[in-house]
Design a protein around this motif. Structure first.
Motif, short mmCIF file in Angstrom:
data_model
loop_
_atom_site.label_atom_id
_atom_site.label_comp_id
_atom_site.label_asym_id
_atom_site.label_seq_id
_atom_site.Cartn_x
_atom_site.Cartn_y
_atom_site.Cartn_z
N SER A 2 0.83 -1.20 0.00
CA SER A 2 0.00 0.00 0.00
C SER A 2 0.86 1.25 0.00
O SER A 2 2.03 1.23 0.42
CB SER A 2 -0.92 0.01 1.23
OG SER A 2 -0.15 0.18 2.41
N THR A 3 0.28 2.36 -0.44
CA THR A 3 1.03 3.61 -0.52
C THR A 3 1.52 4.13 0.84
O THR A 3 2.67 4.56 0.95
CB THR A 3 0.21 4.68 -1.26
OG1 THR A 3 0.22 4.36 -2.66
CG2 THR A 3 0.78 6.08 -1.08
N GLY B 37 3.67 1.37 -4.53
CA GLY B 37 2.51 1.57 -3.67
C GLY B 37 1.18 1.23 -4.32
O GLY B 37 1.09 0.36 -5.19
N GLY B 38 0.15 1.95 -3.92
CA GLY B 38 -1.21 1.62 -4.30
C GLY B 38 -1.61 2.11 -5.67
O GLY B 38 -0.81 2.66 -6.44
N GLU C 233 -8.20 -8.15 -5.80
CA GLU C 233 -7.02 -7.93 -4.94
C GLU C 233 -5.75 -7.90 -5.79
O GLU C 233 -4.84 -8.70 -5.63
CB GLU C 233 -6.94 -9.02 -3.87
CG GLU C 233 -8.04 -8.90 -2.84
CD GLU C 233 -8.01 -10.01 -1.80
OE1 GLU C 233 -8.27 -9.73 -0.62
OE2 GLU C 233 -7.75 -11.18 -2.17
N CYS D 210 -2.95 -4.91 -7.61
CA CYS D 210 -2.60 -3.50 -7.74
C CYS D 210 -2.83 -3.01 -9.16
O CYS D 210 -2.83 -1.80 -9.40
CB CYS D 210 -1.16 -3.26 -7.31
SG CYS D 210 0.06 -4.00 -8.40
N GLU E 124 -10.67 5.92 -2.82
CA GLU E 124 -9.85 4.91 -2.15
C GLU E 124 -9.63 3.67 -3.01
O GLU E 124 -10.46 3.31 -3.83
CB GLU E 124 -10.50 4.49 -0.83
CG GLU E 124 -10.48 5.58 0.24
CD GLU E 124 -10.70 5.03 1.63
OE1 GLU E 124 -10.50 3.80 1.84
OE2 GLU E 124 -11.08 5.82 2.51
N GLU E 125 -8.50 3.04 -2.78
CA GLU E 125 -8.24 1.73 -3.39
C GLU E 125 -9.02 0.69 -2.58
O GLU E 125 -8.66 0.38 -1.44
CB GLU E 125 -6.75 1.41 -3.38
CG GLU E 125 -6.41 0.10 -4.06
CD GLU E 125 -4.92 -0.20 -4.09
OE1 GLU E 125 -4.49 -0.97 -4.96
OE2 GLU E 125 -4.19 0.34 -3.23
N PHE F 76 -9.60 -2.59 -3.19
CA PHE F 76 -8.97 -3.90 -3.15
C PHE F 76 -10.00 -5.00 -2.91
O PHE F 76 -9.83 -5.88 -2.07
CB PHE F 76 -7.87 -3.94 -2.07
CG PHE F 76 -6.55 -4.46 -2.61
CD1 PHE F 76 -5.94 -3.85 -3.68
CD2 PHE F 76 -5.95 -5.58 -2.04
CE1 PHE F 76 -4.73 -4.33 -4.18
CE2 PHE F 76 -4.74 -6.06 -2.53
CZ PHE F 76 -4.14 -5.44 -3.61
N SER G 229 2.22 6.08 -6.69
CA SER G 229 2.25 4.63 -6.88
C SER G 229 3.68 4.08 -6.89
O SER G 229 3.85 2.86 -6.90
CB SER G 229 1.56 4.25 -8.20
OG SER G 229 0.16 4.50 -8.12
#
Length: 496
Positions: free
Chosen positions: A225-226, A247-248, A278, A280, A381-382, A384, A455
């Protein structure tokens, strides 16, 4: 109950003072426990890697490559065992596990070419009887910190190239699904890798911080994650290390009015809902240019999302497995609820899905939102998870601005039949990896993987040519052997 330990200096090491449960996400049952390494155990792994470095550094690149060749063969021979471990602890369907392993093996194949990739440059007679050349030398002990969603592939983005370049390696995999990395470590030993060159420590933040703070570790690779990527980058560089921290993401697909809509729908189904979202590189936002395109896309997506076959990943007829943990399941359900509260239209709601016979599994069915706006949490938001958000805009420029304004810049794609639009998009979009009618533009092993903006922290991406640059230092040597009896006079001017 079985406790998964660590792999240090070619041997399994227990260190079971602290343990954590490992679940089968499809059943919700604890299937084993994983040991969480103490500071001492991590330092033992670093010491083993440091001791192994001089011998491995001086091993000819061709011999290092031969280990990679044997390792590749062993991975293929043991693929069923590795994929079963992935599905058992991560939950992804077996076909997806096999795809993950294949993409990891591709990096091993690339690492087999290290003797060619490590060749430097040579210039003869840069001055009178003076030759100059450059060479790539390994860094020493390097480390990789990898996420739960690709327990086999992401470590193989790192250690094959690091090892082929002459470094020794410490892997800190996710403690949520530790078995596949340990299987891979044992196969490396079987392939002939000397003890201490590759080590695995399972653990939590204590293990991570020990790696980041130990001066013997020269470089750290990270995927996750970021917020954690930013922490890894800041802490590692403050301790004098070379760091690449991936990151994300919040990956957008632009759907143009002229797109082949059936192709776009099929692509989005795999890109948004594969591996339960799930990934990236998952596409989580479809940006439709014009209401007509949006209406057609949603109409075609709705029945397919509703028909997703969700269940235990060991059943090869299933298209989607569970999320990794109960906490992940609850988070996705909460974000879906927030999307509804903020005014998005929930076209398909799979958030409350219960799979017969697996009532305690961490399942969430496919969810599809329409009329999402950029101020909503589900857009920002990510998630996932298996949630696709459809955003409506009027123009391609508006769609591109939406992507450029987002804090993440990992991957994106466009679906169109217009070559001019595709070329403009790929030239100008502020994202690191771009697909044209390709939903998951993950580069092949001999190209490098890495996003832009928040990212990626660091200058170099994963695998491909960037891996050679990241895991080596360039040294330039200038050499002269004067003729016998010839001596130069003193020179105080800068040499030219």
């Amino acid at each position: 109950m079985q406790v998964v330990g660590h792999f240090i200096n070619g041997e399994m090491v227990a260190d079971t003072q602290r343990v954590q449960d490992v679940y089968n996400p499809a059943t919700g049952e604890v299937v084993r426990q994983v040991a969480l390494a103490s500071k001492t155990t991590v330092e033992e792994a670093i010491s083993a890697a440091q001791a192994a470095f001089p011998g491995w550094r001086n091993t000819p690149p061709q011999k290092r490559a031969r280990v990679m060749f044997r390792f590749k063969q062993l991975l293929e021979e043991n693929s069923d065992k590795i994929c079963a471990a992935l599905t058992n602890e991560h939950g992804k369907v077996l076909d997806d596990a096999a795809g993950e392993l294949i993409r990891g093996i591709e990096v091993v194949e690339y690492a087999c070419g290290a003797p060619t990739l490590l060749k430097g440059e040579h210039s003869k007679n840069v001055g009178p009887a003076i030759d100059s050349w450059s060479e790539f030398q390994p860094l020493g002990v390097v480390a990789g910190i990898t996420p739960f969603n690709f327990p086999a592939m992401v470590p193989m983005w790192m250690f094959p190239m690091a090892i082929a370049c002459g470094n020794t390696f410490i892997l800190k995999p996710s403690e949520r699904d530790p078995s596949a990395p340990l299987l891979i470590g044992q196969l490396l030993k079987e392939a002939g890798l000397p003890d201490g060159v590759f080590n695995i420590v399972n653990g939590d933040k204590l293990a991570v911080d020990t790696i980041l703070e130990d001066s013997r570790v020269q470089a750290v690779s990270f995927v996750g994650s970021t917020p954690i990527a930013e922490y890894i980058y800041a802490t590692g560089t403050a301790n004098g290390k070379r760091v690449q921290a991936l990151g994300g993401a919040k990956n957008h697909a632009i759907i143009m009015p002229d797109a082949d809509m059936d192709n776009a729908v099929n692509a989005l189904m795999g890109a948004a809902y594969g591996s339960c979202g799930e990934r990236c590189m998952a596409i989580s936002v479809a940006v439709c240019v014009g209401d007509a395109a949006a209406d057609e896309l949603v109409a075609k997506l709705k029945p397919q999302v509703e028909a997703l076959k969700v269940g235990n990943g060991t059943d090869i007829s299933n298209e989607m497995g569970p999320l990794i943990t109960a906490a992940a399941q609850e988070r996705v359900r909460s974000l879906v609820a927030q999307g509804v509260e903020q005014g998005a239209e929930l076209v398909v709601d799979g958030s409350a899905l219960v799979v017969d016979g697996h009532e305690n599994g961490f399942f969430v069915g496919g969810c599809l939102f329409d009329k999402v706006t950029k101020d909503m949490v589900v857009y920002q938001e990510e998630i996932f998870g298996p949630v696709l958000c459809v955003v409506r805009v009027d123009t391609m420029q508006e769609a591109m601005q939406l992507i450029d304004d987002h804090e993440f810049g990992n991957g994106t794609c466009i679906f169109t039949r217009d070559g001019e639009a595709a070329r403009y998009f790929s030239d100008n979009i502020k994202v690191g990896m771009v697909g044209i009618n390709v939903p998951l533009p993950v580069p092949v092993a001999y190209h490098s993987f890495g996003g832009w903006k928040r990212s990626l922290f660091g200058d170099l991406g994963a695998h491909g040519p960037d891996a050679i640059r990241f895991y080596t230092r360039r040294k330039t040597v200038t050499q002269r052997w004067p003729s016998s009896g010839v001596r130069d006079g003193k020179q105080f001017a800068f040499p030219s």
